[in-house]
Write an enzyme that holds these catalytic residues in place. Sequence first.
Site, PDB file in Angstrom:
ATOM      1  N   TYR A 133       1.157  -2.577   3.115  1.00  0.00           N
ATOM      2  CA  TYR A 133       1.327  -3.966   2.709  1.00  0.00           C
ATOM      3  C   TYR A 133      -0.005  -4.641   2.451  1.00  0.00           C
ATOM      4  O   TYR A 133      -0.111  -5.847   2.450  1.00  0.00           O
ATOM      5  CB  TYR A 133       2.107  -4.735   3.795  1.00  0.00           C
ATOM      6  CG  TYR A 133       3.535  -4.297   3.874  1.00  0.00           C
ATOM      7  CD1 TYR A 133       3.851  -2.999   4.211  1.00  0.00           C
ATOM      8  CD2 TYR A 133       4.568  -5.175   3.584  1.00  0.00           C
ATOM      9  CE1 TYR A 133       5.155  -2.578   4.279  1.00  0.00           C
ATOM     10  CE2 TYR A 133       5.888  -4.762   3.651  1.00  0.00           C
ATOM     11  CZ  TYR A 133       6.171  -3.462   3.997  1.00  0.00           C
ATOM     12  OH  TYR A 133       7.467  -3.054   4.060  1.00  0.00           O
ATOM     13  N   LYS A 180       3.567   9.902   9.941  1.00  0.00           N
ATOM     14  CA  LYS A 180       3.751  10.989   8.981  1.00  0.00           C
ATOM     15  C   LYS A 180       2.402  11.676   8.827  1.00  0.00           C
ATOM     16  O   LYS A 180       1.890  11.857   7.717  1.00  0.00           O
ATOM     17  CB  LYS A 180       4.258  10.402   7.648  1.00  0.00           C
ATOM     18  CG  LYS A 180       4.670  11.416   6.609  1.00  0.00           C
ATOM     19  CD  LYS A 180       6.057  11.931   6.779  1.00  0.00           C
ATOM     20  CE  LYS A 180       6.258  13.203   5.986  1.00  0.00           C
ATOM     21  NZ  LYS A 180       7.540  13.853   6.257  1.00  0.00           N
ATOM     22  N   ASP A 213      10.493  11.097   9.399  1.00  0.00           N
ATOM     23  CA  ASP A 213      11.761  11.595   8.846  1.00  0.00           C
ATOM     24  C   ASP A 213      12.651  12.135   9.968  1.00  0.00           C
ATOM     25  O   ASP A 213      13.858  11.890   9.993  1.00  0.00           O
ATOM     26  CB  ASP A 213      11.556  12.634   7.734  1.00  0.00           C
ATOM     27  CG  ASP A 213      10.473  13.636   8.044  1.00  0.00           C
ATOM     28  OD1 ASP A 213       9.645  13.347   8.912  1.00  0.00           O
ATOM     29  OD2 ASP A 213      10.445  14.701   7.423  1.00  0.00           O
ATOM     30  N   ASP A 237       9.127  -1.468   8.982  1.00  0.00           N
ATOM     31  CA  ASP A 237      10.066  -2.200   8.151  1.00  0.00           C
ATOM     32  C   ASP A 237      11.351  -1.387   7.993  1.00  0.00           C
ATOM     33  O   ASP A 237      12.461  -1.878   8.223  1.00  0.00           O
ATOM     34  CB  ASP A 237       9.402  -2.426   6.791  1.00  0.00           C
ATOM     35  CG  ASP A 237      10.202  -3.344   5.909  1.00  0.00           C
ATOM     36  OD1 ASP A 237      11.053  -4.076   6.432  1.00  0.00           O
ATOM     37  OD2 ASP A 237       9.966  -3.341   4.689  1.00  0.00           O
ATOM     38  N   ASP A 241      15.099  -1.933  10.159  1.00  0.00           N
ATOM     39  CA  ASP A 241      16.341  -2.233   9.441  1.00  0.00           C
ATOM     40  C   ASP A 241      17.404  -1.184   9.732  1.00  0.00           C
ATOM     41  O   ASP A 241      18.582  -1.498   9.891  1.00  0.00           O
ATOM     42  CB  ASP A 241      16.095  -2.313   7.932  1.00  0.00           C
ATOM     43  CG  ASP A 241      15.678  -3.707   7.511  1.00  0.00           C
ATOM     44  OD1 ASP A 241      15.135  -4.422   8.363  1.00  0.00           O
ATOM     45  OD2 ASP A 241      15.899  -4.083   6.351  1.00  0.00           O
TER      46      ASP A 241
HETATM   47 MG   LIG Z   1      12.761  -5.173   6.329  1.00  0.00          MG
END
Ligand SMILES: [Mg+2]
Lengths: 342, 341
Positions: A133, A180, A213, A237, A241
């Site tokens: 970001y 990762k 993953d 993020d 979710d």
């Molecule tokens: Mg989100």
Amino acid sequence: ILRNYLCSMSPIQATMFPGDGIGPEIAESVKKVLNTAQVPIQWEEHFVGDKVDPRTQSFLTWESLESVRTNRVGLKGPMATPIGKGHRSLNLTLRKELGLYANVRPCYSLSGFKTRYDDVNLVTIRENTEGEYSGLEHQVVRGVVESLKIITRTASLRVAEYAFHYARTEGREKVSAIHKANIMRKTDGLFLTCCREVAEKYPDIKYEEVIIDNCCMMLVKNPALFDVLVMPNLYGDIISDLCAGLVGGLGLTPSCNIGEGGIALAEAVHGSAPDIAGKNLANPTALLLSAVMMLRHLKLHDKAEQIHNAITKTIAEGKYRTADLGGTSTTTDFTKAICDNL
Amino acid sequence: TYMPRPGDGTPRAVTLIPGDGIGPLVTGAVEQVMEAMHAPVYFERYEVHGDMVKVPQEVLDSIMKNKVCLKGGLATPVGGGVSSLNVQLRKELDLYASLVNCFNLPGLNTRHEGVDIVVVRENTEGEYAGLEHEVVPGVVESLKVITKFCSERIAKYAFEYAYLNNRKKVTAVHKANIMKLADGLFLESCREVATKYPGIKYNEIIVDNCCMQLVSKPEQFDVMVTPNLYGNLVANTAAGIAGGTGVMPGGNVGADHAIFEQGASAGNVGNEMLMEQKKANPVALLLSSAMMLRHLQFPSFADRLETAVMRVISEGKYRTKDLGGTSTTQEVVDAVIATLD
Ligand SMILES: [Mg+2]
Ligand SMILES: Nc1ncnc2c1ncn2[C@@H]1O[C@H](COP(=O)(O)OP(=O)(O)OP(=O)(O)O)[C@@H](O)[C@H]1O
Ligand SMILES: Nc1ncnc2c1ncn2[C@@H]1O[C@H](COP(=O)(O)OP(=O)(O)OP(=O)(O)O)[C@@H](O)[C@H]1O
Ligand SMILES: [Mg+2]
């Protein structure tokens, strides 16, 4: 004694950003519930401007930011970033200007609301300031673009430190670093190094590393395997979710941003939900639970507990539920039911 | 009925990489079943292991000659000096599309129903570009590269797949609200290709919302097309809700070659215990090899293999631990062979 008495009487100032979309509706609901519960909080409401404030380069005014800085605690509704160039996203402005470096998202099955998963009780802690970001992108030549992911030692240590601190103070047993690093050896590698360093200082907390993953797969197969998860921005993020999905969706999941110098800005995980905005359909639970997190941060544990119980009771009773939970109640009816259950 | 051309039944050579950990066990399962059904393929076996610095040239040569390869997982050391051989193979052979099919197997109860998702993932660029450096001590950068060329060809592949397989919808997964240029370019490419397939519905979803939707309403998805990293996460999530790594088939394909492997966590080599007890689930790789048989234009063999595997699963008598059973790999293989018609 008099001082104490005065303190307990004079309300705590807290900043409130109702935000966009469903924001004002659910913020209204929060105000109503906290009011009914007689929580000693006085809201300082701030709205998103309609012009770019040159001091913040965004639609958020400098005064709004100052308010959070002074009060050190606040609640924010979702803010949709108006499309267009030449200004920063609102959420980004808040994060950067207030140094909101960690985003804490508890995710637990609400007793009384059945989903396919009923054994979830975990907390994701997301690095909030860098990573994917960074906003650094450019076109190299036509048809080739690059986007930079930045990982720094400072930010990684800071969020890792917070995660372990959180785990210890909340009586949790394990911290999992999600990464990762098998592919992004250097960036995620640095993140892991920092987590390991901090882990050494917390021998009482179990520490493990999980590839993202695999983490996704484990979460959907058996979420009970996790306790506290700490991770870089984008992974946070996505994973938070996903976890929200496990317990019943975005209408239920709260979060709290932790900033420099102990600022706490609570907010719902969800966005502005333009599809249902203004229709009195939104589920205020996520923002309410965020307010509960804020109250806990302010050490108003009794009030926090009282409100939390009223929410779970209302949902468990099942008579008043919003559409996202399969009910037909409006935001106002659901809110009223919570107030009645206080 | 399928009318082959004369000579179509000539056995085809396939490169075989047993790989590390449970790899030899599950590729061994495929070999046995292929032999039992007299499938017209024979394997050229190569020892490749995750701790090698490079994939040996002779292996690449063999795949280039045979065009088709079947492989077990190659262990990827975390944070070590060598880069993943799984990724190297995909890059060297320009296997730009990875495909994972995540679906509910009849008779295997999971938390979710009605899952039948195909994840088509860009396999050569994005976050896996491998371009990383330390700017100053304590600050590292990693480059995510998205090109029009690669985005377009993966989008084309996804739509073509949907068209050829009578799928109704393609969903592009992205994070273009944050990565406006990079994921923006990916979306732009998908949209362009979508206009050429008016019969197939096209929509877009942000990756975090996508994962949430996957765990709550997976039946809404059909074909998904994604940049590299998101595809990895989406495929693993989708695999998880439909039964796990052990049953989801997949493969990697480019213009000229294809490698078939376990669909999700293809790099997975299992743990010590799985190996010792020889209890790895061979279903994923068996279904992958059915995909391979179809790719080789042996559809009837593919059907027979698939039918047998599905029957064994749905009868439920022989299942490995990840599916709630106690069988060994060999017991499942024997059951599949006994069920072949
Ligand atoms: Mg989100
Ligand atoms: N509090 C809520 N109550 C009911 N439904 C909600 C709530 N929050 C989100 N949703 C639903 O979840 C979906 C995703 O919402 P969200 O606002 O996060 O989307 P978004 O596109 O990410 O918005 P933004 O751009 O503001 O982040 C929408 O369909 C929305 O209606
Ligand atoms: N074919 C298979 N049969 C049985 N179990 C499998 C198979 N493939 C993967 N698994 C198991 O599924 C889990 C998730 O696999 P994944 O590759 O994502 O994780 P991993 O990093 O290899 O984990 P672990 O260290 O537990 O092996 C692991 O426990 C793995 O052993
Ligand atoms: Mg959003």
